[in-house]
Design a protein around this motif. Structure first.
Motif, PDB file in Angstrom:
ATOM      1  N   ASP A 192       0.822  -1.214   0.000  1.00  0.00           N
ATOM      2  CA  ASP A 192       0.000   0.000   0.000  1.00  0.00           C
ATOM      3  C   ASP A 192       0.857   1.266   0.000  1.00  0.00           C
ATOM      4  O   ASP A 192       0.574   2.237   0.704  1.00  0.00           O
ATOM      5  CB  ASP A 192      -0.941   0.013   1.213  1.00  0.00           C
ATOM      6  N   GLY A 193       1.926   1.218  -0.797  1.00  0.00           N
ATOM      7  CA  GLY A 193       2.766   2.395  -0.957  1.00  0.00           C
ATOM      8  C   GLY A 193       3.782   2.624   0.149  1.00  0.00           C
ATOM      9  O   GLY A 193       4.516   3.614   0.107  1.00  0.00           O
ATOM     10  N   LYS A 194       3.835   1.713   1.138  1.00  0.00           N
ATOM     11  CA  LYS A 194       4.762   1.875   2.259  1.00  0.00           C
ATOM     12  C   LYS A 194       5.710   0.678   2.339  1.00  0.00           C
ATOM     13  O   LYS A 194       5.302  -0.461   2.112  1.00  0.00           O
ATOM     14  CB  LYS A 194       3.993   2.002   3.581  1.00  0.00           C
ATOM     15  N   LEU A 195       6.968   0.943   2.667  1.00  0.00           N
ATOM     16  CA  LEU A 195       7.937  -0.132   2.860  1.00  0.00           C
ATOM     17  C   LEU A 195       7.658  -0.844   4.175  1.00  0.00           C
ATOM     18  O   LEU A 195       7.648  -0.214   5.239  1.00  0.00           O
ATOM     19  CB  LEU A 195       9.366   0.429   2.886  1.00  0.00           C
ATOM     20  N   GLU A 196       7.425  -2.143   4.095  1.00  0.00           N
ATOM     21  CA  GLU A 196       7.153  -2.939   5.292  1.00  0.00           C
ATOM     22  C   GLU A 196       8.274  -3.957   5.486  1.00  0.00           C
ATOM     23  O   GLU A 196       8.742  -4.584   4.531  1.00  0.00           O
ATOM     24  CB  GLU A 196       5.814  -3.665   5.160  1.00  0.00           C
ATOM     25  N   ASN A 197       8.683  -4.132   6.730  1.00  0.00           N
ATOM     26  CA  ASN A 197       9.726  -5.092   7.083  1.00  0.00           C
ATOM     27  C   ASN A 197       9.095  -6.482   7.202  1.00  0.00           C
ATOM     28  O   ASN A 197       8.299  -6.735   8.098  1.00  0.00           O
ATOM     29  CB  ASN A 197      10.345  -4.669   8.418  1.00  0.00           C
ATOM     30  N   ILE A 198       9.432  -7.400   6.275  1.00  0.00           N
ATOM     31  CA  ILE A 198       8.811  -8.731   6.285  1.00  0.00           C
ATOM     32  C   ILE A 198       9.733  -9.806   6.872  1.00  0.00           C
ATOM     33  O   ILE A 198       9.261 -10.874   7.231  1.00  0.00           O
ATOM     34  CB  ILE A 198       8.317  -9.138   4.881  1.00  0.00           C
ATOM     35  N   ILE A 199      11.011  -9.542   6.942  1.00  0.00           N
ATOM     36  CA  ILE A 199      11.947 -10.348   7.733  1.00  0.00           C
ATOM     37  C   ILE A 199      12.791  -9.350   8.503  1.00  0.00           C
ATOM     38  O   ILE A 199      13.419  -8.464   7.918  1.00  0.00           O
ATOM     39  CB  ILE A 199      12.834 -11.255   6.868  1.00  0.00           C
ATOM     40  N   GLU A 200      12.798  -9.464   9.817  1.00  0.00           N
ATOM     41  CA  GLU A 200      13.369  -8.425  10.668  1.00  0.00           C
ATOM     42  C   GLU A 200      14.856  -8.195  10.387  1.00  0.00           C
ATOM     43  O   GLU A 200      15.592  -9.089   9.966  1.00  0.00           O
ATOM     44  CB  GLU A 200      13.184  -8.794  12.138  1.00  0.00           C
ATOM     45  N   ASP A 201      15.273  -6.936  10.620  1.00  0.00           N
ATOM     46  CA  ASP A 201      16.677  -6.591  10.511  1.00  0.00           C
ATOM     47  C   ASP A 201      17.493  -7.443  11.476  1.00  0.00           C
ATOM     48  O   ASP A 201      17.082  -7.651  12.631  1.00  0.00           O
ATOM     49  CB  ASP A 201      16.883  -5.112  10.856  1.00  0.00           C
ATOM     50  N   GLN A 202      18.649  -7.903  11.030  1.00  0.00           N
ATOM     51  CA  GLN A 202      19.460  -8.782  11.867  1.00  0.00           C
ATOM     52  C   GLN A 202      20.908  -8.818  11.398  1.00  0.00           C
ATOM     53  O   GLN A 202      21.216  -8.432  10.266  1.00  0.00           O
ATOM     54  CB  GLN A 202      18.892 -10.198  11.836  1.00  0.00           C
ATOM     55  N   HIS A 203      21.767  -9.282  12.282  1.00  0.00           N
ATOM     56  CA  HIS A 203      23.147  -9.597  11.924  1.00  0.00           C
ATOM     57  C   HIS A 203      23.172 -11.094  11.659  1.00  0.00           C
ATOM     58  O   HIS A 203      22.815 -11.892  12.518  1.00  0.00           O
ATOM     59  CB  HIS A 203      24.099  -9.238  13.066  1.00  0.00           C
ATOM     60  N   THR A 204      23.581 -11.494  10.453  1.00  0.00           N
ATOM     61  CA  THR A 204      23.438 -12.886  10.060  1.00  0.00           C
ATOM     62  C   THR A 204      24.543 -13.297   9.093  1.00  0.00           C
ATOM     63  O   THR A 204      25.156 -12.447   8.438  1.00  0.00           O
ATOM     64  CB  THR A 204      22.065 -13.097   9.382  1.00  0.00           C
ATOM     65  N   SER A 205      24.757 -14.584   8.993  1.00  0.00           N
ATOM     66  CA  SER A 205      25.628 -15.087   7.933  1.00  0.00           C
ATOM     67  C   SER A 205      24.845 -15.039   6.626  1.00  0.00           C
ATOM     68  O   SER A 205      23.611 -15.126   6.625  1.00  0.00           O
ATOM     69  CB  SER A 205      26.065 -16.527   8.228  1.00  0.00           C
ATOM     70  N   MET A 206      25.545 -14.891   5.540  1.00  0.00           N
ATOM     71  CA  MET A 206      24.863 -14.883   4.248  1.00  0.00           C
ATOM     72  C   MET A 206      24.189 -16.232   3.988  1.00  0.00           C
ATOM     73  O   MET A 206      23.127 -16.298   3.378  1.00  0.00           O
ATOM     74  CB  MET A 206      25.851 -14.544   3.144  1.00  0.00           C
ATOM     75  N   GLU A 207      24.800 -17.303   4.469  1.00  0.00           N
ATOM     76  CA  GLU A 207      24.212 -18.636   4.294  1.00  0.00           C
ATOM     77  C   GLU A 207      22.838 -18.719   4.929  1.00  0.00           C
ATOM     78  O   GLU A 207      21.874 -19.207   4.319  1.00  0.00           O
ATOM     79  CB  GLU A 207      25.134 -19.696   4.894  1.00  0.00           C
ATOM     80  N   LYS A 208      22.719 -18.223   6.164  1.00  0.00           N
ATOM     81  CA  LYS A 208      21.426 -18.252   6.848  1.00  0.00           C
ATOM     82  C   LYS A 208      20.422 -17.314   6.178  1.00  0.00           C
ATOM     83  O   LYS A 208      19.227 -17.615   6.109  1.00  0.00           O
ATOM     84  CB  LYS A 208      21.603 -17.890   8.317  1.00  0.00           C
ATOM     85  N   LEU A 209      20.915 -16.185   5.701  1.00  0.00           N
ATOM     86  CA  LEU A 209      20.032 -15.258   4.994  1.00  0.00           C
ATOM     87  C   LEU A 209      19.478 -15.920   3.735  1.00  0.00           C
ATOM     88  O   LEU A 209      18.279 -15.823   3.451  1.00  0.00           O
ATOM     89  CB  LEU A 209      20.794 -13.983   4.630  1.00  0.00           C
ATOM     90  N   PHE A 210      20.330 -16.604   3.001  1.00  0.00           N
ATOM     91  CA  PHE A 210      19.876 -17.269   1.777  1.00  0.00           C
ATOM     92  C   PHE A 210      18.810 -18.335   2.089  1.00  0.00           C
ATOM     93  O   PHE A 210      17.875 -18.516   1.317  1.00  0.00           O
ATOM     94  CB  PHE A 210      21.057 -17.905   1.058  1.00  0.00           C
ATOM     95  N   GLU A 211      18.967 -19.020   3.209  1.00  0.00           N
ATOM     96  CA  GLU A 211      17.974 -20.026   3.592  1.00  0.00           C
ATOM     97  C   GLU A 211      16.612 -19.377   3.809  1.00  0.00           C
ATOM     98  O   GLU A 211      15.569 -19.928   3.418  1.00  0.00           O
ATOM     99  CB  GLU A 211      18.421 -20.741   4.870  1.00  0.00           C
TER     100      GLU A 211
END
Length: 240
Positions: free
Chosen positions: A129-148
Motif C-alpha cells: 500500500d505504498g509503504k515499505l514494510e519489514n517482512i523479515i526483521e533486521d538482523q546480523h546474520t551469515s549470508m548462508e542463513k540469509l539465503f535459507e
C-alpha cells in the motif's frame, strides 16, 4: 511539515531539509572520518540553503542503525540533543530500511551492510500500500542463513541493495537471476529518510532512544564477560 533528516550510519554523511515532500536542500560528504566534525556545519548549511532556521523545523529524522558504531552514535546523539533542546519531534528509521528505499519497489528488497567474514546486517522489505514494510526483521546474520530464509521467494523477484564485491559474488552464486545494486550505486539519501519519517511513529521518550546495533560491540562483550547481565531492563547502553 518541515523535516531535517540526516544519516551517518554508512560511509556518506547525508543531510536534507524537506518541506511537505519538496527537497529544499541536500548535502553529502563521503569522508566518514570527518562526520563528527562536519555534521553540524552541514546541518547549518542545509538550513541556510533552505532559508530556514532550526526553530522552523517540525521534525528531526535520523537513521538509527545498524551501521558504523561510531557513525550511528554521532547522528543519534546530535538528533537527540536537537530534539530535546528545541522540543522537536524525533523519528528514528532503520538504516537498512533507508537503503531499501533505493530499490525497485515492485521487488522483494534485501538491503545489506557487509559485516565481514561472509556476514551482513540485513533485512527484507516489501512495498505494501505504498509503504515499505519489514517482512523479515533486521538482523546480523551469515549470508548462508540469509539465503535459507530467502529460499521461499522467487529469485526473480529478489533485489539485493548495497552489495560489496564479496557479497555480490555470494549472491550471484546462490541467486543468479536476482537483481543486485552495488554499494557505489545505493548510497543512503537523507531526502528519502525524510520521506520515510513521515509515516514513522515519533519517539515517545527521547532520553531512552538509543542506536540499533544488532550485534554486540567489543565493549559490550567485555562488559558481559565481567559478569554483567542484560536482564531485559538494564542493558549495556543504559548502564554506561
Amino acid at each position: 511539515m518541515k523535516i531535517l533528516a540526516f544519516d551517518t550510519s554508512n560511509k556518506p554523511l547525508s543531510v536534507a531539509v524537506v518541506d511537505d515532500g519538496k527537497v529544499l536542500a541536500h548535502t553529502e560528504s563521503t569522508e566518514m572520518k570527518t562526520h563528527s566534525i562536519s555534521i553540524l556545519p552541514d546541518i547549518k548549511e542545509a538550513l541556510e540553503k533552505s532559508n530556514l532556521t532550526v526553530d522552523d523545523i517540525d521534525l528531526i529524522a535520523v537513521a538509527k542503525g545498524p551501521g558504523s558504531y561510531t557513525g550511528v552514535r554521532i547522528a543519534v546523539t546530535v538528533a537527540k540533543t536537537l530534539a530535546d533542546t528545541l522540543a522537536k519531534k524525533l523519528v528514528g528509521v532503520s538504516s537498512l530500511k533507508l537503503l531499501a528505499a533505493n530499490g525497485d519497489q515492485t521487488h522483494i528488497l534485501v538491503p545489506l551492510m557487509d559485516a565481514r567474514n561472509d556476514n551482513a546486517f540485513a533485512g527484507v522489505y516489501q512495498t505494501v500500500d505504498g509503504k515499505l514494510e519489514n517482512i523479515i526483521e533486521d538482523q546480523h546474520t551469515s549470508m548462508e542463513k540469509l539465503f535459507e530464509k530467502l529460499a521461499q521467494y522467487d529469485e526473480n523477484s529478489l533485489e539485493f541493495i548495497n552489495a560489496t564485491p564479496r557479497l555480490q559474488e555470494l549472491i550471484q552464486n546462490q541467486f543468479p537471476n536476482a537483481q543486485v545494486i552495488t554499494t557505489e550505486n545505493s548510497l543512503p539519501d537523507a531526502a528519502k529518510l525524510a520521506q520515510l519519517a513521515q509515516t514513522t511513529k515519533p519517539v515517545e521518550d527521547i532520553d531512552s532512544f538509543v542506536p540499533t546495533y544488532l550485534r554486540l560491540t567489543q565493549a559490550e562483550h567485555d562488559w558481559y564477560a565481567k559478569g554483567h547481565k542484560d536482564d531485559g531492563n538494564v542493558s549495556y547502553v543504559e548502564e554506561v
